[in-house]
Design an enzyme around this catalytic site. Structure first.
Site, PDB file in Angstrom:
ATOM      1  N   ASP A  56      17.087 -13.328  -5.157  1.00 46.71           N
ATOM      2  CA  ASP A  56      16.032 -13.809  -4.264  1.00 46.71           C
ATOM      3  C   ASP A  56      16.435 -15.130  -3.624  1.00 46.71           C
ATOM      4  O   ASP A  56      16.131 -15.387  -2.450  1.00 46.71           O
ATOM      5  CB  ASP A  56      14.726 -13.990  -5.041  1.00 46.71           C
ATOM      6  CG  ASP A  56      14.103 -12.671  -5.449  1.00 46.71           C
ATOM      7  OD1 ASP A  56      14.555 -11.628  -4.928  1.00 46.71           O
ATOM      8  OD2 ASP A  56      13.184 -12.686  -6.284  1.00 46.71           O
ATOM      9  N   GLU A 133       6.950  19.702  -0.431  1.00 46.47           N
ATOM     10  CA  GLU A 133       6.911  18.252  -0.648  1.00 46.47           C
ATOM     11  C   GLU A 133       5.552  17.849  -1.206  1.00 46.47           C
ATOM     12  O   GLU A 133       4.563  18.595  -1.069  1.00 46.47           O
ATOM     13  CB  GLU A 133       7.160  17.524   0.672  1.00 46.47           C
ATOM     14  CG  GLU A 133       6.105  17.821   1.712  1.00 46.47           C
ATOM     15  CD  GLU A 133       6.502  17.402   3.120  1.00 46.47           C
ATOM     16  OE1 GLU A 133       5.597  17.048   3.895  1.00 46.47           O
ATOM     17  OE2 GLU A 133       7.702  17.450   3.448  1.00 46.47           O
ATOM     18  N   LYS A 135       1.930  16.173  -1.336  1.00 47.20           N
ATOM     19  CA  LYS A 135       0.925  15.833  -0.318  1.00 47.20           C
ATOM     20  C   LYS A 135       0.386  14.443  -0.661  1.00 47.20           C
ATOM     21  O   LYS A 135      -0.417  14.282  -1.574  1.00 47.20           O
ATOM     22  CB  LYS A 135      -0.208  16.854  -0.285  1.00 47.20           C
ATOM     23  CG  LYS A 135      -1.230  16.578   0.813  1.00 47.20           C
ATOM     24  CD  LYS A 135      -2.325  17.630   0.827  1.00 47.20           C
ATOM     25  CE  LYS A 135      -3.323  17.338   1.939  1.00 47.20           C
ATOM     26  NZ  LYS A 135      -3.987  16.037   1.784  1.00 47.20           N
ATOM     27  N   ASP A 137      -1.651  11.103  -0.842  1.00 48.49           N
ATOM     28  CA  ASP A 137      -3.070  10.787  -0.682  1.00 48.49           C
ATOM     29  C   ASP A 137      -3.173   9.402  -0.056  1.00 48.49           C
ATOM     30  O   ASP A 137      -3.452   8.402  -0.717  1.00 48.49           O
ATOM     31  CB  ASP A 137      -3.776  10.817  -2.038  1.00 48.49           C
ATOM     32  CG  ASP A 137      -5.289  10.769  -1.899  1.00 48.49           C
ATOM     33  OD1 ASP A 137      -5.783  10.938  -0.774  1.00 48.49           O
ATOM     34  OD2 ASP A 137      -5.972  10.543  -2.911  1.00 48.49           O
ATOM     35  N   TYR A 241       5.924   6.227   3.697  1.00 44.71           N
ATOM     36  CA  TYR A 241       6.883   7.318   3.498  1.00 44.71           C
ATOM     37  C   TYR A 241       6.878   8.194   4.762  1.00 44.71           C
ATOM     38  O   TYR A 241       5.811   8.565   5.260  1.00 44.71           O
ATOM     39  CB  TYR A 241       6.491   8.177   2.296  1.00 44.71           C
ATOM     40  CG  TYR A 241       6.848   7.581   0.956  1.00 44.71           C
ATOM     41  CD1 TYR A 241       8.006   7.966   0.288  1.00 44.71           C
ATOM     42  CD2 TYR A 241       6.028   6.632   0.354  1.00 44.71           C
ATOM     43  CE1 TYR A 241       8.339   7.429  -0.941  1.00 44.71           C
ATOM     44  CE2 TYR A 241       6.347   6.086  -0.878  1.00 44.71           C
ATOM     45  CZ  TYR A 241       7.504   6.492  -1.526  1.00 44.71           C
ATOM     46  OH  TYR A 241       7.835   5.947  -2.750  1.00 44.71           O
ATOM     47  N   LYS A 330      -3.916  22.311  -2.711  1.00 41.22           N
ATOM     48  CA  LYS A 330      -4.564  21.115  -3.233  1.00 41.22           C
ATOM     49  C   LYS A 330      -4.671  21.160  -4.756  1.00 41.22           C
ATOM     50  O   LYS A 330      -4.778  22.225  -5.375  1.00 41.22           O
ATOM     51  CB  LYS A 330      -5.974  20.966  -2.638  1.00 41.22           C
ATOM     52  CG  LYS A 330      -6.001  20.805  -1.131  1.00 41.22           C
ATOM     53  CD  LYS A 330      -5.464  19.476  -0.695  1.00 41.22           C
ATOM     54  CE  LYS A 330      -6.377  18.322  -1.040  1.00 41.22           C
ATOM     55  NZ  LYS A 330      -7.645  18.330  -0.278  1.00 41.22           N
ATOM     56  N   CYS A 420      -9.755 -19.880 -18.177  1.00 41.62           N
ATOM     57  CA  CYS A 420     -10.282 -19.055 -17.096  1.00 41.62           C
ATOM     58  C   CYS A 420      -9.128 -18.462 -16.291  1.00 41.62           C
ATOM     59  O   CYS A 420      -8.212 -19.184 -15.878  1.00 41.62           O
ATOM     60  CB  CYS A 420     -11.176 -19.901 -16.195  1.00 41.62           C
ATOM     61  SG  CYS A 420     -11.718 -19.033 -14.694  1.00 41.62           S
ATOM     62  N   CYS A 423      -9.393 -20.331 -12.509  1.00 41.12           N
ATOM     63  CA  CYS A 423      -9.184 -21.761 -12.283  1.00 41.12           C
ATOM     64  C   CYS A 423      -8.434 -22.459 -13.412  1.00 41.12           C
ATOM     65  O   CYS A 423      -8.040 -23.621 -13.274  1.00 41.12           O
ATOM     66  CB  CYS A 423     -10.522 -22.466 -12.058  1.00 41.12           C
ATOM     67  SG  CYS A 423     -11.560 -22.594 -13.538  1.00 41.12           S
ATOM     68  N   CYS A 436     -16.517 -19.695 -18.533  1.00 42.57           N
ATOM     69  CA  CYS A 436     -15.605 -20.665 -17.946  1.00 42.57           C
ATOM     70  C   CYS A 436     -16.338 -21.991 -17.810  1.00 42.57           C
ATOM     71  O   CYS A 436     -17.490 -22.028 -17.373  1.00 42.57           O
ATOM     72  CB  CYS A 436     -15.140 -20.173 -16.574  1.00 42.57           C
ATOM     73  SG  CYS A 436     -14.350 -21.448 -15.560  1.00 42.57           S
ATOM     74  N   CYS A 442     -14.472 -23.880 -10.091  1.00 44.97           N
ATOM     75  CA  CYS A 442     -13.867 -22.556 -10.241  1.00 44.97           C
ATOM     76  C   CYS A 442     -14.192 -21.738  -8.995  1.00 44.97           C
ATOM     77  O   CYS A 442     -15.367 -21.466  -8.721  1.00 44.97           O
ATOM     78  CB  CYS A 442     -14.410 -21.853 -11.480  1.00 44.97           C
ATOM     79  SG  CYS A 442     -13.806 -20.162 -11.686  1.00 44.97           S
TER      80      CYS A 442
END
Length: 677
Positions: A56, A133, A135, A137, A241, A330, A420, A423, A436, A442
């Site tokens: 990175d 392939e 399907k 969603d 995709y 389906k 918390c 915060c 908290c 917060c």
């Protein structure tokens, strides 16, 4: 098929850069081109192949260098990798006509209908192979490339016209902004998805901040891609995709070749597609994918078979709604039993921490459930709920999702956090609940408090709902409730979803709400254990100045107020809450104590259904101001059940059992309202 030579080969790039000022314009332009090619390569390795080859830190160095050169020399390009962070917010999503009409697919869960589809294909074309392939969603999208550059991204819409989401999809790493060695024209169809892992992480963050989680990955993806701020989209875990070529200047003769083409162009392609000989192979593929459904990193709701040969497709043709050469088999909806993917902790308005089970979406009585409240740590442990456990889910009272039982254990259990999750403040335990200690510092508490403050039971400020409250807090415009009265039109107009006109309307609503009654004001403050009913009893017993100075003993003498509530009230006004009240009054809020009567003293009333001309709150306020006790359930002490339009049968049956008189609207007017001034 002649495919473009689009093999991704890592470009050589030297990270030992000279200062931009030491370069000529031509040298900088050459380096920019090299950097863009390198970053596109590494984006492909990361987003498409899921196999990064640099750290990175090194990637960030390349990216920062490209940004510096583009800014320093004015080399702007909307398809540069640096533009994925998102551009300026849009006023609205424009519509755009598709290059090629995007038809829907004929589909069924019935194997017999699948075999009928195969028989029809065989009658026209004889024996053919099928490309099969998953399907997806998700949300279907058309991607248009001209001369290798991304020109448009358009949602399916009605198949002819869709929404132009180009600015948003430029932020998605798996969408190439520029294709290498591409045909002159490429128009592809794909699916916008939110992977399961990203969906659960997004829902965890939404739950922790007090927002309603998305019901399922499809809703999350659809809601995200339609946002008007591309920079927000850039922070959401979307993938695209690609599975069809709608138009291209390249020569492709089958679905197999089409998939090979889009993969070679650098699009993200699913690895689970296959070629089968006949419908038997399609049915077997469906059964295999149904078994593997939970293992996949994204949601699918079935599988699709497409006649592989394009010549055969031409002979089959299409109807006005769908092609005759493709069919979706389906899956049945997931029901009742699902898996706990995580346990998040939600921080409420009063600081109360509530564990929430995040679930793999499951259908319960026709409603998709993706989370269930677990109330407190004790309930979590009694049920044995833990991350990875399989659980049976039910809708309590046909509304609230809850875990009924654990069917299969997973890890060692769950404990409430010591700090918390929003915060970082310490948490404390009171009885079976955890809180908290951050107060309005917060953000989660402040968002919920602000939403509650503007609610109909509170200050009744139209326009301050969950999303607006979150925006005001997240953008730093409100750090305590009184800040609401310092907002300007320009500040609000800059928020997502606002313009100058809607911003002015909200400011006017906030200003108009300054004139309020004491009951609404006390309710709006959000004192722990004090809802509107208790706020009314406190307002009946005290003026505001008296309530602020009252002792625990004095507050304790109010009806329906015990030690815990009294201590909460006194603690609120004696601490930070008292400072908030001072500031609200200084900003011009003027809560007035309403005059009350006793015409309905001792009368207990329950409502079911709606009464013409009144909201439920208006009726409750009117009756309670005149001494009545309005409750939510029928008991032996109830005097009247008022049955308006569309009443609930359960309350009517309860009234019969307890011998309670039921009044229609006319009877309610004669027996009750006529006694009110």
């Amino acid at each position: 098929m002649q495919k473009p030579d689009n093999t991704y080969v890592e470009p050589p790039v030297d990270t030992g850069f000279d200062e931009p000022g030491a370069l000529s314009s031509d040298e900088a332009r050459e380096q920019v081109a090299s950097l863009r090619e390198a970053i596109r390569y590494h984006d492909h390795r990361y987003y498409v192949e899921n196999d990064p080859v640099i750290s990175d830190k090194t990637y960030d160095a390349l990216y920062a260098r490209l940004e510096a050169l583009e800014d320093g020399f004015g080399f702007e390009d909307e398809n540069s990798p640096t533009q994925r962070v998102g551009g300026e917010p849009l006023d609205e999503l424009e519509t755009r006509e598709h290059v090629v009409e995007m038809l829907s697919l004929d589909s069924s869960e019935d194997e017999g209908e699948v075999r009928s589809f195969g028989a029809n294909v065989r009658d026209v074309c004889g024996d053919v192979g099928y490309h099969v392939e998953p399907k997806f969603d998700g949300l279907s999208v058309e991607l248009v490339y001209e001369d290798g550059e991304l020109e448009a991204a358009v949602t399916r819409g009605d198949g002819v016209v869709g929404e132009d989401v180009t600015a948003n999809l430029r932020t998605v790493g798996s969408v190439p902004l520029r294709l290498r060695d591409a045909p002159d024209e490429v128009v592809v169809r794909g699916e916008i998805l939110m992977p399961k892992e990203g969906f659960q992480d997004l829902n965890r963050r939404r739950v922790e901040r007090g927002d309603e989680p998305f019901a399922n990955p499809r809703n999350a993806a659809a809601g995200t891609v339609r946002l008007l701020d591309p920079s927000v989209v850039a922070d959401r875990p979307l993938e695209v995709y690609v599975y069809d070529v709608l138009r291209t200047s390249a020569d492709v003769a089958s679905q197999t070749e089409a998939v090979e083409l889009v993969e070679s162009l650098g699009f993200l392609v699913d690895d689970d597609s296959a070629l089968v000989d006949d419908v038997d192979g399609f049915v077997g593929y469906r059964d295999e994918m149904l078994d593997r459904r939970d293992e996949l990193g994204y949601e699918i709701d079935g599988v699709v078979a497409k006649v592989d040969s394009f010549d055969a497709r031409d002979r089959l043709g299409e109807t006005s709604a769908h092609p005759r050469w493709a069919f979706a088999y389906k899956f049945p909806a997931k029901t009742d039993v699902t898996r706990v993917t995580d346990i998040a902790v939600q921080v409420g308005r009063t600081g109360k921490l509530t564990p929430v089970a995040l679930l793999e979406p499951v259908d319960v009585d026709g409603v998709t459930i993706s989370r269930a409240s677990l109330h407190n740590q004790k309930q979590v442990r009694e049920l044995g709920v833990s991350e990875g456990a399989r659980v049976e889910v039910e809708r309590a009272g046909d509304v609230i999702p809850q875990v009924k039982e654990v069917t299969d254990d997973a890890d060692d259990g769950f404990s409430m956090p010591e700090s918390c999750p929003v915060c970082g403040s310490d948490t404390i335990r009171e009885d079976e609940h955890h809180y908290c200690t951050g107060g309005v510092a917060c953000p989660a508490q402040l968002r919920s408090r602000l939403e509650h403050f503007g609610s109909r039971d509170g200050m009744d400020i139209e326009g301050i709902g969950e999303e607006v409250a979150a925006s005001l807090v997240d953008e730093g415009l409100v750090s305590d409730l009184p800040d609401l009265y310092e907002l300007t039109v320009d500040e609000v107009a800059a928020l997502e979803g606002f313009g100058e006109r809607s911003a002015r309307k909200l400011i006017d609503e906030i200003e108009a709400g300054k004139d309020t009654d004491l009951v609404s004001f006390v309710t709006a403050l959000g004192v722990r254990h004090v809802g509107r009913e208790r706020a009314r009893k406190l307002a009946d017993a005290f003026r505001l100045d008296q309530l602020r100075e009252a002792t625990v003993g004095e507050v304790r003498r109010v009806e329906d107020v015990g030690d815990e509530v009294a201590e909460s009230v006194v603690g609120f006004f004696g601490g930070r809450g008292g400072e908030t009240v001072d500031s609200l009054l200084a900003h011009g809020v003027e809560p007035q104590r309403e005059e009350t009567g006793d015409a309905l003293e001792g009368t207990k009333v329950v409502f079911t259904g709606s009464v013409e001309g009144y909201t439920r709150r208006e009726l409750t306020d009117l009756l309670e101001k005149n001494g009545a006790d309005v409750t939510s359930s029928v008991s032996g002490e109830t005097d009247y059940l008022v049955a308006g339009e569309n009443p609930g049968e359960n309350k009517i049956e309860d009234a019969r059992e307890h011998g309670v008189e039921t009044l229609d609207e006319e009877g309610f007017q004669e027996r009750v309202l006529s006694r009110v001034d």
